[in-house]
Design a protein around this motif. Structure first.
Motif, PDB file in Angstrom:
ATOM      1  N   LEU B 277      19.284  41.331  -8.551  1.00  0.00           N
ATOM      2  CA  LEU B 277      17.797  40.747  -9.151  1.00  0.00           C
ATOM      3  C   LEU B 277      17.330  40.200 -10.203  1.00  0.00           C
ATOM      4  O   LEU B 277      17.226  38.949 -10.094  1.00  0.00           O
ATOM      5  CB  LEU B 277      16.746  42.078  -8.623  1.00  0.00           C
ATOM      6  CG  LEU B 277      15.111  41.580  -8.712  1.00  0.00           C
ATOM      7  CD1 LEU B 277      14.843  40.568  -7.135  1.00  0.00           C
ATOM      8  CD2 LEU B 277      13.660  42.314  -8.593  1.00  0.00           C
ATOM      9  N   GLU B 278      17.842  40.782 -11.259  1.00  0.00           N
ATOM     10  CA  GLU B 278      17.254  39.984 -12.057  1.00  0.00           C
ATOM     11  C   GLU B 278      18.580  38.164 -11.998  1.00  0.00           C
ATOM     12  O   GLU B 278      17.702  37.099 -12.372  1.00  0.00           O
ATOM     13  CB  GLU B 278      18.018  40.632 -13.448  1.00  0.00           C
ATOM     14  CG  GLU B 278      16.961  40.947 -13.593  1.00  0.00           C
ATOM     15  CD  GLU B 278      15.418  41.074 -14.273  1.00  0.00           C
ATOM     16  OE1 GLU B 278      15.370  39.507 -14.931  1.00  0.00           O
ATOM     17  OE2 GLU B 278      14.335  41.897 -14.840  1.00  0.00           O
ATOM     18  N   ALA B 280      20.356  37.185  -9.896  1.00  0.00           N
ATOM     19  CA  ALA B 280      20.516  36.408  -8.867  1.00  0.00           C
ATOM     20  C   ALA B 280      18.926  35.469  -8.937  1.00  0.00           C
ATOM     21  O   ALA B 280      18.980  33.857  -8.488  1.00  0.00           O
ATOM     22  CB  ALA B 280      20.796  37.072  -7.894  1.00  0.00           C
ATOM     23  N   SER B 281      17.618  35.826  -8.885  1.00  0.00           N
ATOM     24  CA  SER B 281      16.726  35.334  -8.890  1.00  0.00           C
ATOM     25  C   SER B 281      16.782  34.108  -9.922  1.00  0.00           C
ATOM     26  O   SER B 281      15.968  32.978  -9.420  1.00  0.00           O
ATOM     27  CB  SER B 281      16.114  36.218  -9.468  1.00  0.00           C
ATOM     28  OG  SER B 281      15.420  37.217  -8.444  1.00  0.00           O
ATOM     29  N   LEU B 336      19.652  37.127  -2.098  1.00  0.00           N
ATOM     30  CA  LEU B 336      19.049  37.754  -2.297  1.00  0.00           C
ATOM     31  C   LEU B 336      18.156  38.694  -1.547  1.00  0.00           C
ATOM     32  O   LEU B 336      17.727  40.111  -0.696  1.00  0.00           O
ATOM     33  CB  LEU B 336      18.286  36.932  -3.467  1.00  0.00           C
ATOM     34  CG  LEU B 336      17.254  37.755  -4.029  1.00  0.00           C
ATOM     35  CD1 LEU B 336      17.600  39.543  -4.897  1.00  0.00           C
ATOM     36  CD2 LEU B 336      16.987  37.323  -5.192  1.00  0.00           C
TER      37      LEU B 336
END
Lengths: 386, 355
Positions: B277-278, B280-281, B336
């Motif tokens: 999550l971190e 890719a975001s 994501l």
């Protein structure tokens, strides 16, 4: 020159995650008993005294304040967790939220001891609703053009004039408001305003509803005719309210409520897209998730700075600027991404009603509590351009 | 979280870059003669093999220290394969392989590219968009093996390179492996795969881009104060101030996203869902910030910023190129989005609020 924008990565400590579990269990219980519906837009904007009392009983109002005033001496990060869980769940926290976020901290800083002892514990118990009196019919963003007047009388002040767009005034017990106590000086046009605590039950105060374009009664016009405010309800320096304005901004501006106001449409979109979205849906969703994640990490970071005793005014303003624009655009993005889904899927999500509501409230998000233009002025000042 | 150690190593890197890779001086340089002394200084300071444990020939710095250096490198729009060498060293170390003391790059950097190792350990396949390949001596490769992926160190001279440059003029090559024999190779530990390499590479680019954005904000502010139009510094005009405030917002978003992703990787025991999550975001949001930020900075500078003579392009074109490395923002957004959709609506908020 170097500009120091600080957004250190904050790792929420273990006590925060335990608290998060408690908050979720509490909210699940409230949903189960029918207090609110996490999917029904508008529930999150409502005033629910009974709910606020139950929140107070859990110790989740005035979390960071000192114990002698009813507070719980917990960290800003813990308060952050409770706030974001309530916002993400669309919980009806408007009765106590303004008092918790900004009125209480102002009282803590400026009110005389006996006033603090009287009012703050009641805020913490969820018994009091606060309104903020800043805008007037002739002045909004230009705060220091306010004309509503306070004149010195024996034992206090007589206030006359109007405040407008005042959220919650029709249910509020108190208002923290700016009144003119002197004309502006030649050197400083911000001079001459004083902050007062006004008991809304005082004679001489009329609250007139102003219905919003959504059909909600969100805000009001408040008219003061010779209303009396006692001396001990003066907050801080007479004529010097402008000096007190800046430090509270970071509290008001950087919280999760500044990007989660339309969050339910994103959840609705995920439900409508289903477990295997097409490429367009997946990519669009992924971008929104990345943007939300980034805003949240920025906001957590500001909470960490508050906890460390800093006053991240520029960082807080940036979070509100980016956050409110994002939550404002979100309904439009979701609408586009849902455009080719079957109507029955959208209705089941239930995305259609959510989108309709979010689309209607979107314009206010970049106006309330400091417009985009004002925020960017503050940021520009922080960058040394003013 | 920037600790004492990160400040020390970042300061050391900044001194080297200021002396030997100052962007306006590099922009005026007639040839690449500045590269050799710069690389030597970086090597002497132990920065090139920061992510290689001492036992494997490196300086054994922490991941956080290395990310701090890469943030500073971004602030100088560094045009030597420092990030690639760091990442290659890290990749080799993942399989317990020693790293050479040479400039290195790594592959694959594009999600669809595949390199395969045959039964003899020889590599075949093509990897596009490999940064600085023609300027490096070695390449670290993650290849599909029989049962498990294999990490291999290959000499560039044993590969075929196509000529190519990125937007900023840095070498970027298609590297073809045609039964190339690695100098050394080893199977990777269980669970390690291409997505780990791409997430790590993405975060390296996110951190450097955030640094480059910081630099263009500082440059733009200085210019807005100094450049006069209509008898006032342009920074006094509200329209320009609003643009610069927007630029600051993009810089802030990039710093927060990249810093958070780097911290997540530095702290994580494994490349778990939180790291995904971190990282890719961050790649998505930082790439958006790069596009938005570059456009605003160029608008502030006007015509002078569009010249070769001015150094602004060293930052803006590099940032825009870096968006494509290790998976573009579009690639990661689709990944994501699929992940979030699979988890379902009710599991979305718990994912976002996990850290």
């Amino acid at each position: 020159m170097t500009v120091n924008l600080n957004f250190d990565p904050i790792r929420l400590p273990p006590e925060c995650q335990a608290l998060r579990a408690e908050a979720r269990a509490f909210l699940a219980e409230e949903i189960a008993t029918g207090t609110f519906d996490p999917h029904r837009p508008g529930d999150g904007d409502s005033h629910d005294r009974a709910f606020s009392r139950r929140v107070g009983a859990r110790g989740w109002i005035g979390m960071t304040w000192p114990r002698p005033y009813g507070g719980h001496e917990r960290s800003h990060l813990e308060r952050y967790v409770v706030t974001e869980e309530f916002r993400a769940a669309n919980a009806p926290d408007h009765f106590h939220f303004v008092a918790d976020r900004q009125s209480g901290p102002i009282l803590l800083k400026y009110a005389p001891e006996h006033v603090k002892k009287d009012i703050l514990p009641r805020i913490c118990r969820g018994e009091l609703c606060f309104a903020i009196g800043m805008s007037e019919p002739g002045s909004g963003s230009d705060l220091f053009a306010a004309k509503a007047k306070a004149s010195k009388v024996d034992g206090g002040w007589r206030i006359n004039g109007s405040k407008i767009w005042t959220t919650s005034a029709h249910v509020a017990d108190y208002m923290l408001a700016l009144f003119r106590t002197s004309p502006p000086s030649k050197e400083n046009r911000r001079h001459g305003l004083t902050q007062f605590l006004v008991d809304m039950k005082s004679p001489g105060i009329a609250v007139n509803p102003i219905y919003q374009m959504t059909g909600q009664r969100g805000f009001n016009e408040v008219v003061f005719v010779d209303a009396f405010v006692p001396d001990d309800y003066v907050m801080g320096e007479i004529d010097g309210a402008w000096k007190q304005a800046t430090s509270e901004l970071a509290y008001e501006r950087s919280g999760p409520e500044r990007f989660l106001e339309t969050f339910y449409v994103l959840v609705g979109l995920i439900r409508a897209l289903g477990p295997q979205p097409d490429l367009r849906g997946a990519e669009g969703l992924g971008r929104l998730v990345a943007q939300l994640h980034t805003l949240r990490r920025m906001s957590v970071s500001v909470a960490g700075m508050l906890q460390a005793g800093k006053e991240p005014v520029v960082e807080g303003s940036i979070v509100k600027d980016l956050g409110t624009l994002w939550e404002q655009k979100l309904p439009g993005r979701v609408r586009e991404l849902a455009a080719f889904l079957e109507p029955e899927i959208i209705n089941r999500a239930p995305l259609a009603d959510q989108l309709a509501f979010a689309t209607m409230i979107a314009p206010k998000l970049t106006i309330q509590g400091g417009t985009t233009e004002i925020l960017r002025g503050i940021i520009a000042r922080g960058l040394g351009l003013r | 979280m920037a600790g004492e150690s990160q400040h020390l190593v970042a300061d050391a890197a900044a001194r080297i870059f200021a002396d030997l890779a100052e962007p306006s001086a590099i922009n005026r340089a007639e040839n690449g003669g500045w590269k050799e002394p710069l690389w030597r200084a970086l090597g002497d300071a132990g920065l090139t093999l920061a992510w290689v444990p001492e036992a494997l020939g490196g300086s054994g710095a922490s991941l956080a220290d290395g990310f701090a250096v890469l943030g500073v490198a971004g602030r100088f729009a560094l045009a030597v394969p420092l990030a690639e060498t760091l990442a290659a060293g890290w990749l080799l170390a993942c399989a317990g392989l020693e790293a050479p003391l040479t400039p290195m790059t790594l592959a694959p950097v594009r999600p669809r590219d595949r390199v395969a190792a045959d039964a003899d350990g020889k590599l075949s396949g093509r990897a596009g968009g490999v940064p600085f390949a023609q300027d490096c001596r070695h390449i670290a490769v993650l290849a599909d093996g029989g049962e498990r992926p294999v990490i291999a160190l290959v000499e560039i001279k044993d590969c075929r390179l196509s000529e190519g440059r990125n937007l900023a003029g840095d070498a970027m090559n298609v590297v073809t492996f045609d039964r190339a024999k690695p100098l050394r190779s080893a199977p990777v530990p269980g669970g390690f795969g291409r997505s780990h390499l791409l997430l790590m590479g993405s975060t390296i680019r996110s951190v450097a881009t955030a640094g480059a954005l910081e630099a263009i904000l500082a440059l733009s502010l200085a210019y807005a104060r100094q450049r006069v139009a209509f008898e006032r510094p342009i920074g006094k005009f509200q329209a320009v101030q609003q643009n610069l405030a927007r630029l600051a917002g993009e810089v802030a978003a990039a710093l927060a996203a990249a810093g958070s992703a780097a911290d997540a990787i530095a702290q994580a025991a494994a490349f778990d869902e939180a790291v995904f999550l971190e990282a890719a975001s961050a790649k998505i949001r930082v790439a958006e910030a790069a596009a938005e930020g570059a456009a605003i900075a160029h608008q502030v500078f006007g015509a002078i910023g569009f010249t070769r003579e001015h150094m602004l392009h060293r930052f803006t074109l590099r940032m825009l190129s870096w968006r494509d490395d290790f998976g573009s923002e579009s690639y990661w957004a689709a990944e994501l989005g699929r992940h979030v959709a699979r988890r379902g609506a009710d599991e979305f908020w718990p994912l976002v609020a996990a850290r």
